[in-house]
Design a protein around this motif. Structure first.
Motif, PDB file in Angstrom:
ATOM      1  N   GLY A   1       0.796  -1.214   0.000  1.00  0.00           N
ATOM      2  CA  GLY A   1       0.000   0.000   0.000  1.00  0.00           C
ATOM      3  C   GLY A   1       0.829   1.266   0.000  1.00  0.00           C
ATOM      4  N   ILE A   2       0.342   2.272   0.730  1.00  0.00           N
ATOM      5  CA  ILE A   2       0.995   3.579   0.774  1.00  0.00           C
ATOM      6  C   ILE A   2       2.411   3.464   1.323  1.00  0.00           C
ATOM      7  CG2 ILE A   2       0.886   5.901   1.742  1.00  0.00           C
ATOM      8  CD1 ILE A   2      -1.210   5.353  -0.370  1.00  0.00           C
ATOM      9  N   ALA A   3       2.634   2.569   2.276  1.00  0.00           N
ATOM     10  CA  ALA A   3       3.978   2.399   2.837  1.00  0.00           C
ATOM     11  C   ALA A   3       4.983   2.048   1.746  1.00  0.00           C
ATOM     12  CB  ALA A   3       3.964   1.321   3.919  1.00  0.00           C
ATOM     13  N   GLN A   4       4.592   1.184   0.831  1.00  0.00           N
ATOM     14  CA  GLN A   4       5.496   0.810  -0.255  1.00  0.00           C
ATOM     15  C   GLN A   4       5.744   1.986  -1.195  1.00  0.00           C
ATOM     16  OE1 GLN A   4       7.391  -1.572  -0.349  1.00  0.00           O
ATOM     17  NE2 GLN A   4       7.421  -2.798  -2.212  1.00  0.00           N
ATOM     18  N   LEU A   5       4.720   2.777  -1.463  1.00  0.00           N
ATOM     19  CA  LEU A   5       4.893   3.943  -2.330  1.00  0.00           C
ATOM     20  C   LEU A   5       5.835   4.962  -1.700  1.00  0.00           C
ATOM     21  CD1 LEU A   5       1.242   4.556  -3.623  1.00  0.00           C
ATOM     22  CD2 LEU A   5       3.113   3.365  -4.776  1.00  0.00           C
ATOM     23  N   LYS A   6       5.760   5.144  -0.385  1.00  0.00           N
ATOM     24  CA  LYS A   6       6.668   6.070   0.291  1.00  0.00           C
ATOM     25  C   LYS A   6       8.116   5.603   0.176  1.00  0.00           C
ATOM     26  CE  LYS A   6       3.362   7.823   3.719  1.00  0.00           C
ATOM     27  NZ  LYS A   6       3.000   7.861   5.161  1.00  0.00           N
ATOM     28  N   ALA A   7       8.329   4.304   0.321  1.00  0.00           N
ATOM     29  CA  ALA A   7       9.683   3.767   0.198  1.00  0.00           C
ATOM     30  C   ALA A   7      10.214   3.963  -1.220  1.00  0.00           C
ATOM     31  CB  ALA A   7       9.684   2.288   0.580  1.00  0.00           C
ATOM     32  N   ILE A   8       9.375   3.698  -2.204  1.00  0.00           N
ATOM     33  CA  ILE A   8       9.774   3.859  -3.607  1.00  0.00           C
ATOM     34  C   ILE A   8      10.115   5.315  -3.906  1.00  0.00           C
ATOM     35  CG2 ILE A   8       8.903   3.771  -5.974  1.00  0.00           C
ATOM     36  CD1 ILE A   8       7.288   1.271  -5.102  1.00  0.00           C
ATOM     37  N   LYS A   9       9.318   6.222  -3.394  1.00  0.00           N
ATOM     38  CA  LYS A   9       9.589   7.645  -3.619  1.00  0.00           C
ATOM     39  C   LYS A   9      10.953   8.036  -3.051  1.00  0.00           C
ATOM     40  CE  LYS A   9       8.076  12.187  -2.002  1.00  0.00           C
ATOM     41  NZ  LYS A   9       7.080  12.924  -1.187  1.00  0.00           N
ATOM     42  N   GLY A  10      11.279   7.560  -1.852  1.00  0.00           N
ATOM     43  CA  GLY A  10      12.573   7.880  -1.255  1.00  0.00           C
ATOM     44  C   GLY A  10      13.728   7.393  -2.102  1.00  0.00           C
ATOM     45  N   LEU A  11      13.615   6.168  -2.629  1.00  0.00           N
ATOM     46  CA  LEU A  11      14.683   5.626  -3.468  1.00  0.00           C
ATOM     47  C   LEU A  11      14.787   6.406  -4.774  1.00  0.00           C
ATOM     48  CD1 LEU A  11      16.824   3.407  -3.692  1.00  0.00           C
ATOM     49  CD2 LEU A  11      15.103   1.984  -4.843  1.00  0.00           C
ATOM     50  N   ALA A  12      13.641   6.786  -5.343  1.00  0.00           N
ATOM     51  CA  ALA A  12      13.653   7.570  -6.582  1.00  0.00           C
ATOM     52  C   ALA A  12      14.342   8.916  -6.366  1.00  0.00           C
ATOM     53  CB  ALA A  12      12.226   7.778  -7.081  1.00  0.00           C
TER      54      ALA A  12
ATOM     55  N   ARG B   1      23.954   7.418  -9.240  1.00  0.00           N
ATOM     56  CA  ARG B   1      22.996   6.470  -8.662  1.00  0.00           C
ATOM     57  C   ARG B   1      21.735   6.338  -9.522  1.00  0.00           C
ATOM     58  NH1 ARG B   1      25.622   3.087  -5.411  1.00  0.00           N
ATOM     59  NH2 ARG B   1      26.841   4.182  -3.816  1.00  0.00           N
ATOM     60  N   GLU B   2      21.915   6.484 -10.829  1.00  0.00           N
ATOM     61  CA  GLU B   2      20.773   6.367 -11.737  1.00  0.00           C
ATOM     62  C   GLU B   2      20.121   4.990 -11.653  1.00  0.00           C
ATOM     63  OE1 GLU B   2      23.767   7.371 -12.559  1.00  0.00           O
ATOM     64  OE2 GLU B   2      23.570   9.471 -13.192  1.00  0.00           O
ATOM     65  N   SER B   3      20.912   3.979 -11.290  1.00  0.00           N
ATOM     66  CA  SER B   3      20.349   2.622 -11.187  1.00  0.00           C
ATOM     67  C   SER B   3      19.281   2.556 -10.103  1.00  0.00           C
ATOM     68  CB  SER B   3      21.455   1.606 -10.892  1.00  0.00           C
ATOM     69  OG  SER B   3      22.090   1.893  -9.653  1.00  0.00           O
ATOM     70  N   TRP B   4      19.426   3.365  -9.051  1.00  0.00           N
ATOM     71  CA  TRP B   4      18.399   3.396  -8.005  1.00  0.00           C
ATOM     72  C   TRP B   4      17.090   3.936  -8.566  1.00  0.00           C
ATOM     73  CZ3 TRP B   4      21.538   5.832  -3.350  1.00  0.00           C
ATOM     74  CH2 TRP B   4      22.469   4.892  -2.903  1.00  0.00           C
ATOM     75  N   LEU B   5      17.185   4.941  -9.418  1.00  0.00           N
ATOM     76  CA  LEU B   5      15.981   5.490 -10.035  1.00  0.00           C
ATOM     77  C   LEU B   5      15.305   4.448 -10.916  1.00  0.00           C
ATOM     78  CD1 LEU B   5      14.054   7.799 -10.724  1.00  0.00           C
ATOM     79  CD2 LEU B   5      15.683   8.540 -12.482  1.00  0.00           C
ATOM     80  N   GLU B   6      16.095   3.694 -11.664  1.00  0.00           N
ATOM     81  CA  GLU B   6      15.520   2.653 -12.521  1.00  0.00           C
ATOM     82  C   GLU B   6      14.792   1.605 -11.690  1.00  0.00           C
ATOM     83  OE1 GLU B   6      18.660   1.072 -14.875  1.00  0.00           O
ATOM     84  OE2 GLU B   6      19.085   2.970 -15.911  1.00  0.00           O
ATOM     85  N   VAL B   7      15.410   1.211 -10.574  1.00  0.00           N
ATOM     86  CA  VAL B   7      14.759   0.243  -9.683  1.00  0.00           C
ATOM     87  C   VAL B   7      13.449   0.815  -9.154  1.00  0.00           C
ATOM     88  CG1 VAL B   7      14.940  -0.960  -7.468  1.00  0.00           C
ATOM     89  CG2 VAL B   7      16.899  -0.907  -9.019  1.00  0.00           C
ATOM     90  N   ALA B   8      13.487   2.075  -8.728  1.00  0.00           N
ATOM     91  CA  ALA B   8      12.294   2.708  -8.163  1.00  0.00           C
ATOM     92  C   ALA B   8      11.167   2.789  -9.189  1.00  0.00           C
ATOM     93  CB  ALA B   8      12.641   4.106  -7.649  1.00  0.00           C
ATOM     94  N   LEU B   9      11.478   3.163 -10.419  1.00  0.00           N
ATOM     95  CA  LEU B   9      10.437   3.285 -11.437  1.00  0.00           C
ATOM     96  C   LEU B   9       9.858   1.928 -11.814  1.00  0.00           C
ATOM     97  CD1 LEU B   9      11.925   6.054 -13.771  1.00  0.00           C
ATOM     98  CD2 LEU B   9      10.141   6.279 -12.026  1.00  0.00           C
ATOM     99  N   ASP B  10      10.697   0.896 -11.824  1.00  0.00           N
ATOM    100  CA  ASP B  10      10.184  -0.459 -12.084  1.00  0.00           C
ATOM    101  C   ASP B  10       9.234  -0.898 -10.972  1.00  0.00           C
ATOM    102  OD1 ASP B  10      11.577  -0.674 -14.439  1.00  0.00           O
ATOM    103  OD2 ASP B  10      13.254  -1.814 -13.584  1.00  0.00           O
TER     104      ASP B  10
END
Length: 549
Positions: A182-193, A202-211
């Motif tokens: 849920g929202i918790a996962q979206l918050k984590a993804i946003k931080g990594l992005a 660290r562009e690879s982190w952005l790629e992981v976040a967008l995937d």
């Protein structure tokens, strides 16, 4: 049950992998490569407003949430007895916006001091304060508010800050996707992005976040734009996160994926659907009314346009609008595990607003108190029918649903001068074979509302069943019992009057509470129709007409 076991195993495995000295050593020494950052190549600026008054409290070492305050003694961040919402607020650092809104050197120095204090107490992984959603929130706010508190700081603070930020970012990349939902996962993804955008190399982190974001979009965002939890509040949070990631991509001159913009458009349409004429949210499934300025900012930043929808079929809501009258009705089934953890047991509940005045409303929810939150999930806290004082869905001790309604049917007819909706649910069928059907009609430019609630039993009535049909009033509505206790006159603050009447059942005026805003319940009243089902069929009719129309 199987998913619970797997989730428990994954959590234990994560604790073993992360909560040890060797893992913390790898975070400190960065043995997996990459230089220690000395600054940001791009700063995804946080564009959301803060609260100056809350900023003043923070300068005194006091946090505020939902109108309540909490002081961290001696800048010690390990606090016993705080709810998950309080912990998320304190360790997520969204309050940096409040200090930024206050502005000035005092607020800037207070922000630095609090960040330094947090870092001093959290050198390495901690399974509570470093959980993925807390970490993602913290990183995105540290980066988004950096221009306010960090750009003018000295070298000592910069070294401390970037060392901690890079350790947390490395951990977050390793920990995702984890078992958050849920929202918790979206918050984590946003931080990594944010880290992938802001930190060089660290562009690879952005790629992981967008995937990961693409996968979560499929899981969480429904075709009609609603959120999987069916909560207007959760939808607002999700939309804000999507907007932030889109803005961060644009700031760094990355292309915004086409599906992301389409998702934002759908979510904004759904959010607009949930807003009444007073510009605030309907109070369903854990939502409160919300802040007008914040909701306006979210919709403005979404850049979405279009008319207000009349229904969200996948989310399970119907909106009837005629003249100045609006009825919002919950016609959806509970989401699947684990997203029903905060879902309310209120099938066929409705709210009614006339102009900017709420008349019939759900009791609401609490911003951080889990006891209040769970209590207000009960069927009796909503404008719907309950049988034998039991909830229409079983709320277990762990907060998830056991028995619940699975079959919902809904039909509606709309003409230029009338609306009719009919819906049924089977939440009680497994207990006693009873199906609840509700029909609501609106006509006369929204000044004539009629309802009919029927119960039908498919297995024989057996023992008599007690019925309670509730209509919770907003605290601003004054009520008087008239016609020897057979009718009620509702008076709105502007002077408009509405007459409530019924047939079938006994009428009572009882106390209620409203938690549609803030953290302190407001006293109000509820109209209750009581009855007994002694055969295979029972019906209660009720109506509400505007006086002097």
């Amino acid at each position: 049950m199987k998913s619970n076991v797997l989730k428990h195993i994954r959590r234990k495995a994560s604790d073993l992998a992360f909560n040890n000295a060797l893992y913390n050593w790898t975070l400190h020494h960065n043995i997996l490569g990459g230089s220690q950052p000395q600054g940001f190549v791009t700063i995804p600026t946080d564009g959301w407003p803060g609260d100056m008054e809350k900023g003043r409290w923070l300068c005194e070492g006091t946090f505020t949430l939902g109108g309540e305050t909490f002081e961290i003694p001696n800048s010690h961040w390990y606090l016993e007895g705080l709810s998950q919402d309080w912990m998320a607020h304190i360790h997520g650092f969204s309050w940096l916006r409040d200090l930024r809104a206050l502005g000035g050197d005092q607020a800037r120095l207070a922000a630095r001091a609090l960040i330094e204090s947090w870092i001093d107490h959290h050198h390495g992984f901690d399974k509570v304060t470093w959980q993925n959603d807390f970490t993602g929130e913290r990183l995105s706010h540290w980066i988004g508010c950096y221009d306010f508190f960090g750009a003018s700081a000295g070298e000592e603070f910069q070294d401390l800050f970037f060392n901690s930020l890079s350790r947390q970012a490395r951990h977050l990349c390793r920990a995702l996707p984890g078992d958050s939902t849920g929202i918790a996962q979206l918050k984590a993804i946003k931080g990594l992005a944010y880290c992938g955008i802001a930190l060089e190399g660290r562009e690879s982190w952005l790629e992981v976040a967008l995937d990961l974001l693409q996968e979560e979009t499929k899981k969480q965002i429904l075709p009609d734009g609603g959120h999987i939890t069916r909560s207007p509040a959760q939808l607002t949070e999700a939309l804000q996160i999507f907007i932030d990631i889109r803005c961060a991509l644009k700031a760094a001159h990355y292309p915004v994926p086409g599906p992301m913009q389409h998702t934002i458009d759908r979510m904004a349409q759904a959010l607009r659907f949930f807003r009444y004429s007073d510009k605030k949210l309907c109070v369903f499934n854990g939502a409160q009314e919300g802040d007008i300025n914040f909701l306006e900012a979210v919709l403005s930043k979404s850049n979405a346009r279009g008319k207000t929808l009349t229904r969200l079929p996948q989310s399970g809501y119907e909106r009837l609008t005629l003249g100045r009258s609006v009825i919002m009705m919950d016609t959806g089934s509970p989401p699947a595990y684990p997203h029903e953890r905060h879902h309310h047991a209120a099938p066929l509940a409705f709210e009614f607003i006339y102009g900017k005045e709420r008349i019939f409303t759900s009791c609401g929810s609490h911003p951080f108190d889990p006891t209040w939150q769970d209590s207000l999930r009960a069927t009796a806290a909503h404008n719907t029918l309950s049988i034998d004082h039991r909830n229409a869905a079983e709320i277990r001790h762990d907060g998830h649903f056991g028995r619940k309604h699975r079959k919902m049917s809904v039909t509606r007819e709309d003409t230029h001068d009338a609306c009719l909706i009919e819906a049924t649910h089977d939440g009680y069928v497994s207990l006693n074979g009873i199906t609840h059907r509700r029909r609501i009609y609106m006509g006369e430019q929204g000044h004539d509302i009629r309802g009919e609630d029927t119960l039908s039993c498919s297995i024989g009535a057996g023992n008599p069943k007690e019925i309670a049909l509730r209509f919770h009033l907003h605290p601003r509505v004054l009520v008087s019992i008239i016609q020897d206790g057979t009718e009620a006159l509702l008076r709105l603050p502007g002077g408009a009057g509405w007459r409530f009447h019924f047939s079938g059942g006994a009428f009572a005026l009882e106390n209620s509470i409203y938690l549609g805003e803030g953290s302190r319940p407001r006293k109000t009243k509820q109209l209750v129709l009581y009855g007994t089902m002694e055969s295979d069929f029972a019906r209660i009719k009720w109506g509400l007409q505007r006086e002097g129309r």
